[in-house]
Design a protein around this motif. Structure first.
Motif, PDB file in Angstrom:
ATOM      1  N   ARG A 135     -67.577  16.489 -10.274  1.00  0.00           N
ATOM      2  CA  ARG A 135     -67.414  15.044 -10.400  1.00  0.00           C
ATOM      3  C   ARG A 135     -66.052  14.588  -9.888  1.00  0.00           C
ATOM      4  O   ARG A 135     -65.023  15.213 -10.150  1.00  0.00           O
ATOM      5  CB  ARG A 135     -67.564  14.597 -11.856  1.00  0.00           C
ATOM      6  N   VAL A 136     -66.053  13.486  -9.135  1.00  0.00           N
ATOM      7  CA  VAL A 136     -64.842  12.891  -8.569  1.00  0.00           C
ATOM      8  C   VAL A 136     -64.652  11.492  -9.154  1.00  0.00           C
ATOM      9  O   VAL A 136     -65.616  10.743  -9.314  1.00  0.00           O
ATOM     10  CB  VAL A 136     -64.949  12.804  -7.027  1.00  0.00           C
ATOM     11  N   VAL A 137     -63.410  11.154  -9.477  1.00  0.00           N
ATOM     12  CA  VAL A 137     -63.089   9.850 -10.051  1.00  0.00           C
ATOM     13  C   VAL A 137     -62.970   8.799  -8.948  1.00  0.00           C
ATOM     14  O   VAL A 137     -62.309   9.024  -7.926  1.00  0.00           O
ATOM     15  CB  VAL A 137     -61.774   9.918 -10.857  1.00  0.00           C
ATOM     16  N   LEU A 138     -63.613   7.654  -9.171  1.00  0.00           N
ATOM     17  CA  LEU A 138     -63.495   6.486  -8.292  1.00  0.00           C
ATOM     18  C   LEU A 138     -62.769   5.389  -9.045  1.00  0.00           C
ATOM     19  O   LEU A 138     -62.997   5.197 -10.232  1.00  0.00           O
ATOM     20  CB  LEU A 138     -64.876   5.987  -7.857  1.00  0.00           C
ATOM     21  N   ASP A 139     -61.905   4.651  -8.348  1.00  0.00           N
ATOM     22  CA  ASP A 139     -61.104   3.622  -9.021  1.00  0.00           C
ATOM     23  C   ASP A 139     -60.915   2.441  -8.078  1.00  0.00           C
ATOM     24  O   ASP A 139     -60.213   2.537  -7.067  1.00  0.00           O
ATOM     25  CB  ASP A 139     -59.742   4.210  -9.421  1.00  0.00           C
ATOM     26  N   ALA A 140     -61.545   1.312  -8.402  1.00  0.00           N
ATOM     27  CA  ALA A 140     -61.473   0.135  -7.540  1.00  0.00           C
ATOM     28  C   ALA A 140     -60.103  -0.528  -7.584  1.00  0.00           C
ATOM     29  O   ALA A 140     -59.673  -1.158  -6.611  1.00  0.00           O
ATOM     30  CB  ALA A 140     -62.558  -0.872  -7.937  1.00  0.00           C
ATOM     31  N   GLN A 141     -59.396  -0.410  -8.690  1.00  0.00           N
ATOM     32  CA  GLN A 141     -58.096  -1.061  -8.830  1.00  0.00           C
ATOM     33  C   GLN A 141     -56.983  -0.290  -8.121  1.00  0.00           C
ATOM     34  O   GLN A 141     -56.014  -0.873  -7.655  1.00  0.00           O
ATOM     35  CB  GLN A 141     -57.743  -1.219 -10.309  1.00  0.00           C
ATOM     36  N   ARG A 142     -57.129   1.031  -8.016  1.00  0.00           N
ATOM     37  CA  ARG A 142     -56.091   1.856  -7.397  1.00  0.00           C
ATOM     38  C   ARG A 142     -56.499   2.402  -6.031  1.00  0.00           C
ATOM     39  O   ARG A 142     -55.788   3.222  -5.452  1.00  0.00           O
ATOM     40  CB  ARG A 142     -55.755   3.031  -8.321  1.00  0.00           C
ATOM     41  N   ALA A 143     -57.632   1.952  -5.499  1.00  0.00           N
ATOM     42  CA  ALA A 143     -58.113   2.441  -4.206  1.00  0.00           C
ATOM     43  C   ALA A 143     -57.139   2.062  -3.091  1.00  0.00           C
ATOM     44  O   ALA A 143     -56.681   0.912  -3.006  1.00  0.00           O
ATOM     45  CB  ALA A 143     -59.495   1.868  -3.911  1.00  0.00           C
ATOM     46  N   LEU A 144     -56.816   3.033  -2.243  1.00  0.00           N
ATOM     47  CA  LEU A 144     -55.917   2.798  -1.115  1.00  0.00           C
ATOM     48  C   LEU A 144     -56.706   2.453   0.139  1.00  0.00           C
ATOM     49  O   LEU A 144     -57.864   2.836   0.287  1.00  0.00           O
ATOM     50  CB  LEU A 144     -55.069   4.042  -0.847  1.00  0.00           C
ATOM     51  N   GLU A 145     -56.045   1.729   1.041  1.00  0.00           N
ATOM     52  CA  GLU A 145     -56.648   1.445   2.335  1.00  0.00           C
ATOM     53  C   GLU A 145     -56.398   2.619   3.276  1.00  0.00           C
ATOM     54  O   GLU A 145     -55.276   3.122   3.365  1.00  0.00           O
ATOM     55  CB  GLU A 145     -56.068   0.161   2.934  1.00  0.00           C
ATOM     56  N   VAL A 146     -57.458   3.063   3.965  1.00  0.00           N
ATOM     57  CA  VAL A 146     -57.343   4.193   4.883  1.00  0.00           C
ATOM     58  C   VAL A 146     -57.971   3.820   6.223  1.00  0.00           C
ATOM     59  O   VAL A 146     -58.844   2.953   6.297  1.00  0.00           O
ATOM     60  CB  VAL A 146     -58.044   5.449   4.318  1.00  0.00           C
ATOM     61  N   GLN A 147     -57.484   4.470   7.280  1.00  0.00           N
ATOM     62  CA  GLN A 147     -58.014   4.268   8.624  1.00  0.00           C
ATOM     63  C   GLN A 147     -59.138   5.275   8.842  1.00  0.00           C
ATOM     64  O   GLN A 147     -58.896   6.478   8.942  1.00  0.00           O
ATOM     65  CB  GLN A 147     -56.915   4.483   9.656  1.00  0.00           C
ATOM     66  N   ASN A 181     -60.817   0.173 -14.363  1.00  0.00           N
ATOM     67  CA  ASN A 181     -61.831  -0.220 -13.383  1.00  0.00           C
ATOM     68  C   ASN A 181     -62.269   1.010 -12.587  1.00  0.00           C
ATOM     69  O   ASN A 181     -62.153   1.063 -11.368  1.00  0.00           O
ATOM     70  CB  ASN A 181     -61.258  -1.296 -12.451  1.00  0.00           C
ATOM     71  N   ALA A 182     -62.782   2.023 -13.324  1.00  0.00           N
ATOM     72  CA  ALA A 182     -63.059   3.325 -12.705  1.00  0.00           C
ATOM     73  C   ALA A 182     -64.372   3.899 -13.212  1.00  0.00           C
ATOM     74  O   ALA A 182     -64.895   3.498 -14.257  1.00  0.00           O
ATOM     75  CB  ALA A 182     -61.909   4.296 -13.000  1.00  0.00           C
ATOM     76  N   SER A 183     -64.885   4.857 -12.461  1.00  0.00           N
ATOM     77  CA  SER A 183     -66.064   5.623 -12.856  1.00  0.00           C
ATOM     78  C   SER A 183     -65.982   6.962 -12.116  1.00  0.00           C
ATOM     79  O   SER A 183     -64.957   7.294 -11.530  1.00  0.00           O
ATOM     80  CB  SER A 183     -67.366   4.885 -12.516  1.00  0.00           C
ATOM     81  N   SER A 184     -67.066   7.735 -12.132  1.00  0.00           N
ATOM     82  CA  SER A 184     -67.068   9.007 -11.405  1.00  0.00           C
ATOM     83  C   SER A 184     -68.368   9.151 -10.632  1.00  0.00           C
ATOM     84  O   SER A 184     -69.364   8.476 -10.915  1.00  0.00           O
ATOM     85  CB  SER A 184     -66.893  10.183 -12.371  1.00  0.00           C
ATOM     86  N   THR A 185     -68.354  10.050  -9.648  1.00  0.00           N
ATOM     87  CA  THR A 185     -69.523  10.278  -8.814  1.00  0.00           C
ATOM     88  C   THR A 185     -69.578  11.751  -8.435  1.00  0.00           C
ATOM     89  O   THR A 185     -68.622  12.501  -8.640  1.00  0.00           O
ATOM     90  CB  THR A 185     -69.475   9.401  -7.540  1.00  0.00           C
ATOM     91  N   ASP A 186     -70.711  12.181  -7.863  1.00  0.00           N
ATOM     92  CA  ASP A 186     -70.860  13.568  -7.440  1.00  0.00           C
ATOM     93  C   ASP A 186     -69.906  13.882  -6.289  1.00  0.00           C
ATOM     94  O   ASP A 186     -69.780  13.101  -5.344  1.00  0.00           O
ATOM     95  CB  ASP A 186     -72.294  13.842  -6.989  1.00  0.00           C
ATOM     96  N   ALA A 187     -69.266  15.041  -6.362  1.00  0.00           N
ATOM     97  CA  ALA A 187     -68.318  15.447  -5.321  1.00  0.00           C
ATOM     98  C   ALA A 187     -69.005  15.602  -3.965  1.00  0.00           C
ATOM     99  O   ALA A 187     -68.420  15.281  -2.922  1.00  0.00           O
ATOM    100  CB  ALA A 187     -67.635  16.750  -5.721  1.00  0.00           C
ATOM    101  N   GLU A 188     -70.256  16.084  -3.966  1.00  0.00           N
ATOM    102  CA  GLU A 188     -70.961  16.281  -2.699  1.00  0.00           C
ATOM    103  C   GLU A 188     -71.137  14.971  -1.942  1.00  0.00           C
ATOM    104  O   GLU A 188     -71.194  14.956  -0.713  1.00  0.00           O
ATOM    105  CB  GLU A 188     -72.326  16.927  -2.941  1.00  0.00           C
ATOM    106  N   ARG A 189     -71.200  13.887  -2.684  1.00  0.00           N
ATOM    107  CA  ARG A 189     -71.362  12.581  -2.040  1.00  0.00           C
ATOM    108  C   ARG A 189     -70.163  12.260  -1.146  1.00  0.00           C
ATOM    109  O   ARG A 189     -70.316  11.643  -0.096  1.00  0.00           O
ATOM    110  CB  ARG A 189     -71.520  11.522  -3.125  1.00  0.00           C
ATOM    111  N   LEU A 190     -68.993  12.687  -1.547  1.00  0.00           N
ATOM    112  CA  LEU A 190     -67.789  12.433  -0.754  1.00  0.00           C
ATOM    113  C   LEU A 190     -67.786  13.262   0.521  1.00  0.00           C
ATOM    114  O   LEU A 190     -67.293  12.822   1.563  1.00  0.00           O
ATOM    115  CB  LEU A 190     -66.544  12.767  -1.575  1.00  0.00           C
ATOM    116  N   ARG A 191     -68.349  14.462   0.453  1.00  0.00           N
ATOM    117  CA  ARG A 191     -68.314  15.361   1.596  1.00  0.00           C
ATOM    118  C   ARG A 191     -69.312  14.974   2.674  1.00  0.00           C
ATOM    119  O   ARG A 191     -69.074  15.196   3.861  1.00  0.00           O
ATOM    120  CB  ARG A 191     -68.573  16.793   1.132  1.00  0.00           C
ATOM    121  N   PHE A 192     -70.429  14.382   2.260  1.00  0.00           N
ATOM    122  CA  PHE A 192     -71.485  14.102   3.219  1.00  0.00           C
ATOM    123  C   PHE A 192     -71.665  12.606   3.506  1.00  0.00           C
ATOM    124  O   PHE A 192     -72.585  12.223   4.218  1.00  0.00           O
ATOM    125  CB  PHE A 192     -72.802  14.697   2.731  1.00  0.00           C
ATOM    126  N   SER A 193     -70.780  11.757   2.969  1.00  0.00           N
ATOM    127  CA  SER A 193     -70.841  10.324   3.242  1.00  0.00           C
ATOM    128  C   SER A 193     -69.476   9.870   3.754  1.00  0.00           C
ATOM    129  O   SER A 193     -68.612   9.453   2.972  1.00  0.00           O
ATOM    130  CB  SER A 193     -71.217   9.538   1.973  1.00  0.00           C
TER     131      SER A 193
END
Length: 307
Positions: free
Chosen positions: A146-158, A219-231
């Motif tokens: 599981r990976v933590v997602l956070d809308a309030q602390r999300a950084l902008e990336v290129q 303002n956070a939740s979590s998601t499957d780690a595999e989702r980050l690798r393949f999306s």
């Protein structure tokens, strides 16, 4: 607030003829090595060089069965598939009073594929790390999937060259409000960046105290780690993002009495419980150590300059 600590650190560094020995056990390419593809040596990560400036850094192999007695602190980075014998060595090190700093990760982006590995297979390889036997004995809950997602602390990336940057829910820029102001490790941190980090909790029957050092926003939740690798598109993470209102503990300090994770073992020197209250720091991210999240390295007339 930490004047006494700062003075004690200064006096210790001036008075001691030898530097403290810090053991580093890592499955990531942190230290100086040789890059066969480029045909030249590499200097390693900045964090590794900074550690060597302050301590006598000793590399500890990932298959050891005992931690040397003169190691004062052990840094374990991305422990993947450690044998029970090696976890037992860490267990006994902590019980005899050794200081432990562990970096685990549900998705270590710096994990290099094995030499000669098929690129497609390397992409499918598990990139998580865990210390299952030790965490269970200590009463620490940690899900390496599981990976933590956070809308309030999300950084902008290129994401793509020529395209505007986008906010990435899994790449977090924590602020002073997210760091423990009462702990010497985090009190003076203004910002700290993490990427695809996990989180820690405490089991109901745990005997230790868990104190968060770094936390997400509410303002956070979590998601499957595999989702980050393949999306690869960060926008897809917003599709079903639903904040839980919980502040996830991304780094923690454990203190208190511990019992061995291996009660069936015995022998000379075997310890069943800690000689004194343990002091352990756990971080649910290894990417925080990589240069890209905190340091800029440039060459200036043959010298390495770090900002």
């Amino acid at each position: 607030a930490f004047l006494e600590y700062d003075v004690a650190k200064l006096v210790s560094s001036l008075a001691s003829e030898s530097r403290p020995v810090v053991g580093v056990m890592s499955t990531l390419p942190m230290g100086p090595s040789f890059d066969p593809s480029a045909g030249r040596p590499t200097q390693g990560w900045v964090i590794d060089g900074e550690m060597r400036n302050l301590f006598e850094v000793r590399r500890v192999e990932t298959d050891v069965t005992a931690i040397p007695e003169d190691v004062k602190a052990l840094v374990v980075v991305h422990p993947r598939h450690l044998s029970s014998d090696t976890q037992y060595a860490i267990d006994q090190f902590v019980l005899r009073g050794g200081n432990l700093l562990v970096f685990v990760d549900p998705n270590a982006e710096a994990q290099a594929p094995a030499t000669g590995a098929d690129p497609t297979q390397a992409m499918l390889d598990d990139q998580s790390s865990d210390l299952p036997e030790l965490f269970a004995a200590w009463g620490v809950s940690y899900d390496p999937a599981r990976v933590v997602l956070d809308a309030q602390r999300a950084l902008e990336v290129q994401v793509q060259q020529g395209m505007p940057p986008v906010r990435h829910l899994a790449i977090l820029g924590l602020t002073r409000d997210d760091a423990n102001a009462d702990d010497v490790v985090t009190a003076q941190l203004g910002t700290i960046n993490l990427s695809t980090a996990g989180s820690f909790g405490l089991a109901a029957d745990a005997k230790v105290t868990l104190e968060p050092l770094l936390q997400s926003s509410t303002n956070a939740s979590s998601t499957d780690a595999e989702r980050l690798r393949f999306s690869p598109d960060p926008a897809q993470l917003y599709a079903d993002f639903s904040p839980t209102g919980e502040r996830y503990a991304l780094a923690v300090r454990l203190t208190g009495p511990l019992t061995t994770a291996f009660p069936d073992r015995s022998g000379d020197g075997h310890l069943t419980e800690s000689r004194e209250p343990a002091n352990i720091v756990l971080v649910a991210d290894t990417d925080v150590l990589t240069d890209r999240l905190w340091a800029q390295v440039q060459q200036f007339f043959g010298q390495r300059v770090v900002n």
